[in-house]
Design a protein around this motif. Structure first.
Motif, PDB file in Angstrom:
ATOM      1  N   ALA A   1      -4.439   1.168  10.539  1.00 51.39           N
ATOM      2  CA  ALA A   1      -4.519   0.861   9.157  1.00 51.39           C
ATOM      3  C   ALA A   1      -2.971   1.353   8.417  1.00 51.39           C
ATOM      4  N   SER A   2      -2.468   2.595   8.953  1.00 46.07           N
ATOM      5  CA  SER A   2      -1.258   2.863   8.440  1.00 46.07           C
ATOM      6  C   SER A   2      -0.197   2.021   8.733  1.00 46.07           C
ATOM      7  N   VAL A   3      -0.074   1.806  10.018  1.00 44.27           N
ATOM      8  CA  VAL A   3       0.856   0.789  10.415  1.00 44.27           C
ATOM      9  C   VAL A   3       0.824  -0.716   9.554  1.00 44.27           C
ATOM     10  N   SER A   4      -0.407  -1.199   9.430  1.00 42.64           N
ATOM     11  CA  SER A   4      -0.456  -2.349   8.953  1.00 42.64           C
ATOM     12  C   SER A   4      -0.009  -2.309   7.312  1.00 42.64           C
ATOM     13  N   GLY A   5      -0.207  -1.123   6.700  1.00 45.17           N
ATOM     14  CA  GLY A   5       0.088  -0.794   5.310  1.00 45.17           C
ATOM     15  C   GLY A   5       1.595  -0.917   5.453  1.00 45.17           C
ATOM     16  N   GLN A   6       2.216   0.009   6.466  1.00 45.18           N
ATOM     17  CA  GLN A   6       3.847  -0.275   6.210  1.00 45.18           C
ATOM     18  C   GLN A   6       4.518  -1.766   6.605  1.00 45.18           C
ATOM     19  N   PHE A   7       3.730  -2.520   7.422  1.00 43.75           N
ATOM     20  CA  PHE A   7       3.957  -3.692   7.637  1.00 43.75           C
ATOM     21  C   PHE A   7       4.015  -4.541   6.215  1.00 43.75           C
ATOM     22  N   PHE A   8       3.083  -4.373   5.629  1.00 40.77           N
ATOM     23  CA  PHE A   8       2.808  -5.128   4.358  1.00 40.77           C
ATOM     24  C   PHE A   8       3.631  -4.658   3.183  1.00 40.77           C
ATOM     25  N   LEU A   9       3.889  -3.244   3.287  1.00 37.54           N
ATOM     26  CA  LEU A   9       4.686  -2.905   2.288  1.00 37.54           C
ATOM     27  C   LEU A   9       6.264  -3.144   2.519  1.00 37.54           C
ATOM     28  N   LYS A  10       6.654  -3.481   3.830  1.00 32.75           N
ATOM     29  CA  LYS A  10       8.104  -3.967   4.045  1.00 32.75           C
ATOM     30  C   LYS A  10       8.155  -5.352   3.644  1.00 32.75           C
ATOM     31  N   ALA A  11       7.148  -6.108   3.872  1.00 33.15           N
ATOM     32  CA  ALA A  11       7.023  -7.554   3.631  1.00 33.15           C
ATOM     33  C   ALA A  11       7.031  -7.732   1.977  1.00 33.15           C
ATOM     34  N   GLY A  12       6.310  -6.954   1.274  1.00 30.87           N
ATOM     35  CA  GLY A  12       6.330  -7.157  -0.129  1.00 30.87           C
ATOM     36  C   GLY A  12       7.568  -6.512  -0.712  1.00 30.87           C
ATOM     37  N   ALA A  13       8.133  -5.376  -0.216  1.00 27.94           N
ATOM     38  CA  ALA A  13       9.479  -5.114  -0.694  1.00 27.94           C
ATOM     39  C   ALA A  13      10.595  -5.946  -0.644  1.00 27.94           C
ATOM     40  N   SER A  14      10.551  -6.817   0.586  1.00 27.86           N
ATOM     41  CA  SER A  14      11.670  -7.841   0.872  1.00 27.86           C
ATOM     42  C   SER A  14      11.347  -8.949  -0.303  1.00 27.86           C
ATOM     43  N   LYS A  15      10.314  -9.089  -0.637  1.00 25.40           N
ATOM     44  CA  LYS A  15      10.114 -10.131  -2.039  1.00 25.40           C
ATOM     45  C   LYS A  15      10.478  -9.471  -3.285  1.00 25.40           C
ATOM     46  N   LEU A  16      10.353  -8.202  -3.180  1.00 24.04           N
ATOM     47  CA  LEU A  16      10.647  -7.351  -4.610  1.00 24.04           C
ATOM     48  C   LEU A  16      12.217  -7.356  -4.882  1.00 24.04           C
ATOM     49  N   GLY A  17      12.916  -7.350  -3.710  1.00 23.94           N
ATOM     50  CA  GLY A  17      14.411  -7.067  -3.810  1.00 23.94           C
ATOM     51  C   GLY A  17      14.816  -5.608  -4.137  1.00 23.94           C
ATOM     52  N   LYS A  18      16.254  -5.598  -4.000  1.00 21.97           N
ATOM     53  CA  LYS A  18      16.892  -4.131  -4.017  1.00 21.97           C
ATOM     54  C   LYS A  18      16.499  -3.673  -5.503  1.00 21.97           C
ATOM     55  N   VAL A  19      16.308  -2.348  -5.551  1.00 21.95           N
ATOM     56  CA  VAL A  19      16.234  -1.748  -6.716  1.00 21.95           C
ATOM     57  C   VAL A  19      17.542  -1.010  -7.153  1.00 21.95           C
ATOM     58  N   ASN A  20      17.650  -1.090  -8.504  1.00 21.39           N
ATOM     59  CA  ASN A  20      18.954  -0.250  -8.779  1.00 21.39           C
ATOM     60  C   ASN A  20      18.525   0.410 -10.450  1.00 21.39           C
ATOM     61  N   ILE A  21      19.495   1.211 -10.698  1.00 20.39           N
ATOM     62  CA  ILE A  21      19.139   1.860 -12.053  1.00 20.39           C
ATOM     63  C   ILE A  21      18.799   0.583 -13.440  1.00 20.39           C
ATOM     64  N   ASP A  22      19.210  -0.430 -13.105  1.00 18.61           N
ATOM     65  CA  ASP A  22      18.927  -1.521 -14.297  1.00 18.61           C
ATOM     66  C   ASP A  22      17.722  -2.186 -14.257  1.00 18.61           C
TER      67      ASP A  22
ATOM     68  N   VAL B   1      14.661  -0.672 -12.329  1.00 23.46           N
ATOM     69  CA  VAL B   1      13.732   0.028 -11.671  1.00 23.46           C
ATOM     70  C   VAL B   1      12.531  -0.232 -12.479  1.00 23.46           C
ATOM     71  N   VAL B   2      12.491  -0.108 -13.715  1.00 27.20           N
ATOM     72  CA  VAL B   2      11.402  -0.221 -14.442  1.00 27.20           C
ATOM     73  C   VAL B   2      10.606  -1.642 -14.137  1.00 27.20           C
ATOM     74  N   ASN B   3      11.271  -2.704 -14.223  1.00 27.29           N
ATOM     75  CA  ASN B   3      10.787  -3.962 -14.009  1.00 27.29           C
ATOM     76  C   ASN B   3      10.182  -4.235 -12.519  1.00 27.29           C
ATOM     77  N   HIS B   4      10.815  -3.496 -11.617  1.00 31.27           N
ATOM     78  CA  HIS B   4      10.339  -3.480 -10.386  1.00 31.27           C
ATOM     79  C   HIS B   4       9.122  -2.893 -10.128  1.00 31.27           C
ATOM     80  N   ILE B   5       8.873  -1.740 -10.871  1.00 34.42           N
ATOM     81  CA  ILE B   5       7.644  -1.038 -11.004  1.00 34.42           C
ATOM     82  C   ILE B   5       6.564  -1.713 -11.341  1.00 34.42           C
ATOM     83  N   PHE B   6       6.823  -2.557 -12.298  1.00 27.80           N
ATOM     84  CA  PHE B   6       5.811  -3.380 -13.046  1.00 27.80           C
ATOM     85  C   PHE B   6       5.464  -4.602 -12.073  1.00 27.80           C
ATOM     86  N   ARG B   7       6.457  -5.214 -11.124  1.00 23.64           N
ATOM     87  CA  ARG B   7       6.162  -6.324 -10.506  1.00 23.64           C
ATOM     88  C   ARG B   7       5.614  -5.877  -9.189  1.00 23.64           C
TER      89      ARG B   7
END
Length: 122
Positions: free
Chosen positions: A15-36, A38-44
């Motif tokens: 379950a933990s490894v699956s969680g990491q897989f899905f978090l990585k896949a989702g983070a790839s869709k989210l894109g890189k975060v920067n100071i400008d 960050v708030v939008n990314h948290i809500f997305r």
């Protein structure tokens, strides 16, 4: 470690490894975060299904780990779940085409050896 305890450990790790897989896949869709952004990314985060699945799998892994702790000493359970590191590196290599260095291979081998030594029954 009994069969039930091993199953709880396995569920926690998978379950933990699956969680990491899905978090990585989702983070790839989210894109890189920067100071400008960050708030939008948290809500997305709540709009990306892979990130929600990753959090759910992490929750399942934590639940299985808690149940494991009711049956096994922390000195056995904690090193055993470090196998998540091994499987995460393999997941990154096979699914995300991430490189694995020789240093990483040595480190992962040490983790696996350590887990074997910790859970080994005399």
């Amino acid at each position: 470690m009994t069969r039930q305890e091993f199953c709880l450990l396995l569920i926690s790790v998978i379950a933990s490894v699956s969680g990491q897989f899905f978090l990585k896949a989702g983070a790839s869709k989210l894109g890189k975060v920067n100071i400008d952004n960050v708030v939008n990314h948290i809500f997305r985060i709540i709009t990306i299904p892979e990130l929600l699945a990753g959090l759910a799998f992490y929750g399942l892994g934590a639940l299985a780990y808690i149940l494991l702790l009711t049956r096994v000493n922390l000195s056995i359970a904690s090193p055993s779940v470090s196998l998540v590191y091994v499987f995460s590196v393999l997941l990154g290599y096979f699914l995300f085409k991430e490189a694995i260095s020789i240093t990483s291979i040595v480190g992962l081998s040490l983790i696996m050896s350590g887990v074997i030594l910790v859970v080994w029954k005399k």
